[in-house]
Design an enzyme around this catalytic site. Structure first.
Site, mmCIF file in Angstrom:
data_model
loop_
_atom_site.group_PDB
_atom_site.id
_atom_site.type_symbol
_atom_site.label_atom_id
_atom_site.label_comp_id
_atom_site.label_asym_id
_atom_site.label_seq_id
_atom_site.Cartn_x
_atom_site.Cartn_y
_atom_site.Cartn_z
ATOM 1 N N GLY A 20 0.778 -1.237 0.000
ATOM 2 C CA GLY A 20 0.000 0.000 0.000
ATOM 3 C C GLY A 20 0.804 1.278 0.000
ATOM 4 O O GLY A 20 0.320 2.316 0.447
ATOM 5 N N SER A 21 2.034 1.250 -0.573
ATOM 6 C CA SER A 21 2.796 2.502 -0.580
ATOM 7 C C SER A 21 2.188 3.510 -1.566
ATOM 8 O O SER A 21 2.236 4.723 -1.318
ATOM 9 C CB SER A 21 4.277 2.250 -0.880
ATOM 10 O OG SER A 21 4.468 1.850 -2.208
ATOM 11 N N ASN A 22 1.601 3.034 -2.653
ATOM 12 C CA ASN A 22 0.912 3.967 -3.561
ATOM 13 C C ASN A 22 -0.336 4.550 -2.892
ATOM 14 O O ASN A 22 -0.646 5.737 -3.069
ATOM 15 C CB ASN A 22 0.548 3.263 -4.872
ATOM 16 C CG ASN A 22 1.723 3.219 -5.837
ATOM 17 O OD1 ASN A 22 2.093 4.239 -6.398
ATOM 18 N ND2 ASN A 22 2.313 2.040 -6.004
ATOM 19 N N ARG A 99 -5.488 -8.198 -8.834
ATOM 20 C CA ARG A 99 -6.410 -9.031 -9.616
ATOM 21 C C ARG A 99 -6.913 -8.256 -10.824
ATOM 22 O O ARG A 99 -6.911 -7.030 -10.810
ATOM 23 C CB ARG A 99 -7.614 -9.455 -8.760
ATOM 24 C CG ARG A 99 -7.204 -10.262 -7.578
ATOM 25 C CD ARG A 99 -8.343 -10.784 -6.756
ATOM 26 N NE ARG A 99 -7.771 -11.421 -5.597
ATOM 27 C CZ ARG A 99 -7.219 -12.648 -5.606
ATOM 28 N NH1 ARG A 99 -7.267 -13.378 -6.703
ATOM 29 N NH2 ARG A 99 -6.659 -13.134 -4.521
ATOM 30 N N ILE A 100 -7.358 -9.015 -11.817
ATOM 31 C CA ILE A 100 -7.942 -8.399 -13.010
ATOM 32 C C ILE A 100 -9.416 -8.120 -12.711
ATOM 33 O O ILE A 100 -10.136 -9.008 -12.237
ATOM 34 C CB ILE A 100 -7.857 -9.373 -14.217
ATOM 35 C CG1 ILE A 100 -6.413 -9.851 -14.434
ATOM 36 C CG2 ILE A 100 -8.428 -8.729 -15.472
ATOM 37 C CD1 ILE A 100 -5.444 -8.795 -14.800
ATOM 38 N N LEU A 101 -9.861 -6.909 -13.000
ATOM 39 C CA LEU A 101 -11.280 -6.611 -12.795
ATOM 40 C C LEU A 101 -12.091 -7.252 -13.920
ATOM 41 O O LEU A 101 -11.719 -7.151 -15.090
ATOM 42 C CB LEU A 101 -11.523 -5.104 -12.809
ATOM 43 C CG LEU A 101 -11.019 -4.311 -11.607
ATOM 44 C CD1 LEU A 101 -11.388 -2.833 -11.784
ATOM 45 C CD2 LEU A 101 -11.566 -4.840 -10.292
ATOM 46 N N ASN A 115 -5.380 2.727 -12.883
ATOM 47 C CA ASN A 115 -4.425 1.734 -12.383
ATOM 48 C C ASN A 115 -3.013 2.290 -12.510
ATOM 49 O O ASN A 115 -2.713 3.042 -13.436
ATOM 50 C CB ASN A 115 -4.536 0.440 -13.212
ATOM 51 C CG ASN A 115 -3.580 -0.640 -12.750
ATOM 52 O OD1 ASN A 115 -3.462 -0.915 -11.560
ATOM 53 N ND2 ASN A 115 -2.884 -1.260 -13.690
ATOM 54 N N HIS A 117 0.876 1.063 -13.084
ATOM 55 C CA HIS A 117 1.618 -0.120 -13.547
ATOM 56 C C HIS A 117 3.110 0.212 -13.598
ATOM 57 O O HIS A 117 3.485 1.267 -14.135
ATOM 58 C CB HIS A 117 1.126 -0.537 -14.933
ATOM 59 C CG HIS A 117 1.806 -1.769 -15.425
ATOM 60 N ND1 HIS A 117 1.478 -3.036 -14.967
ATOM 61 C CD2 HIS A 117 2.826 -1.935 -16.297
ATOM 62 C CE1 HIS A 117 2.267 -3.919 -15.548
ATOM 63 N NE2 HIS A 117 3.093 -3.283 -16.359
ATOM 64 N N GLU A 182 6.249 6.132 -9.386
ATOM 65 C CA GLU A 182 4.845 5.693 -9.299
ATOM 66 C C GLU A 182 4.074 6.586 -8.343
ATOM 67 O O GLU A 182 2.959 7.031 -8.637
ATOM 68 C CB GLU A 182 4.767 4.253 -8.782
ATOM 69 C CG GLU A 182 5.226 3.194 -9.747
ATOM 70 C CD GLU A 182 4.983 1.794 -9.179
ATOM 71 O OE1 GLU A 182 3.907 1.522 -8.633
ATOM 72 O OE2 GLU A 182 5.908 0.960 -9.264
HETATM 73 C C1 GRF Z 1 3.544 -1.300 -7.386
HETATM 74 O O1 GRF Z 1 4.779 -1.424 -8.026
HETATM 75 C C2 GRF Z 1 2.431 -1.284 -8.388
HETATM 76 O O2 GRF Z 1 2.738 -0.602 -9.548
HETATM 77 C C3 GRF Z 1 2.300 -2.744 -8.675
HETATM 78 O O3 GRF Z 1 2.441 -3.381 -7.430
HETATM 79 C C4 GRF Z 1 3.223 -2.542 -6.582
HETATM 80 C C5 GRF Z 1 2.389 -2.243 -5.390
HETATM 81 O O4 GRF Z 1 3.089 -1.506 -4.430
HETATM 82 N N1 GRF Z 1 1.063 -3.024 -9.356
HETATM 83 P P1 GRF Z 1 2.328 -0.829 -3.231
HETATM 84 O O5 GRF Z 1 1.379 -1.874 -2.648
HETATM 85 O O6 GRF Z 1 1.588 0.360 -3.738
HETATM 86 O O7 GRF Z 1 3.407 -0.462 -2.255
#
Ligand code: GRF
Length: 208
Positions: A20-22, A99-101, A115, A117, A182
């Site tokens: 969950g860092s994003n 997961r794929i929606l 999303n 990526h 990101e």
């Molecule tokens: C990120 O690199 C995201 O792009 C990918 O999985 C990772 C998730 O990182 N889909 P976080 O959970 O947001 O730290």
């Protein structure tokens, strides 16, 4: 729904499966006032996700839909769809949602699911994008925020950022360098959405 902003701005719901860092980057951007919106809910498929702790610390409502507790994938997806409907969100952000929606969910929220990526799409879609980039031998990779369509990482591109691949990089070091970007572009894309600055024409995105 969708066009009406609440007094605090747009309502954002985040789907995350792990660290969950994003998600944290979005929490921080909302707190800093750079995203004119509120994060109304975290939805996770993983009861062990560290994202849950981040939500609790930030006072964000959490919905845990433990994938393994449903008899079939279709049951999980039906529960997820009704949970998403219940959020009354303007925008859904997949922030490390693994997961794929299904098409039924994508069609229910057109132009309202983003999303992040960890590669420059359309290169290296799917899992382990950073490993794919290293194995291919590219000198530049990066990250992409895109709207979600019915394919895997194929939807309209909103923002991309380049990140150099350095001599001696392994998956961990490249992933860490990409992750910094990101966090930035995801917060930027959500801010632009909440400011009403993103327009979608077919698969082309323009930013005013
Ligand atoms: C990120 O690199 C995201 O792009 C990918 O999985 C990772 C998730 O990182 N889909 P976080 O959970 O947001 O730290």
């Amino acid at each position: 729904m969708g066009l009406a902003a609440s007094p605090a701005g747009k309502r954002i719901a985040v789907l995350a499966s792990g660290r969950g860092s994003n998600f944290q980057a979005l929490i921080d951007a909302v707190r800093a006032g750079s995203i004119p919106g509120i994060i109304a809910r975290l939805i996770t498929d993983n009861p062990e996700a560290f994202a849950i702790q981040r939500a609790e610390e930030a006072g964000i409502q959490v919905s845990i839909l433990a994938f393994g507790s449903y008899p079939a994938k279709e049951d999980y997806e039906a529960a997820l769809k009704s949970e998403m409907e219940d959020c009354d969100a303007d925008l859904f952000v997949l922030a490390g949602y693994m997961r794929i929606l299904p098409a039924a969910i994508v069609r229910a929220f057109p132009g309202r699911i983003m999303n992040i990526h960890p590669a420059l799409l359309p290169s290296f879609p799917g899992l382990h994008a950073q490993r794919q980039a290293l194995e291919y031998g590219v000198k530049v990779s990066g990250c992409t925020v895109h709207f979600v369509d019915e394919g895997t990482d194929t939807g309209p591109t909103i923002i991309q950022r380049c990140v150099p691949v350095q001599e001696g990089d392994d998956e961990e070091s490249l992933s860490a360098r990409i992750l910094v970007e990101e966090h930035r572009i995801l917060a930027d894309a959500v801010r632009l959405f909440c400011q009403g600055k993103i327009r979608l024409f077919g698969r082309k995105v323009t930013i005013r």
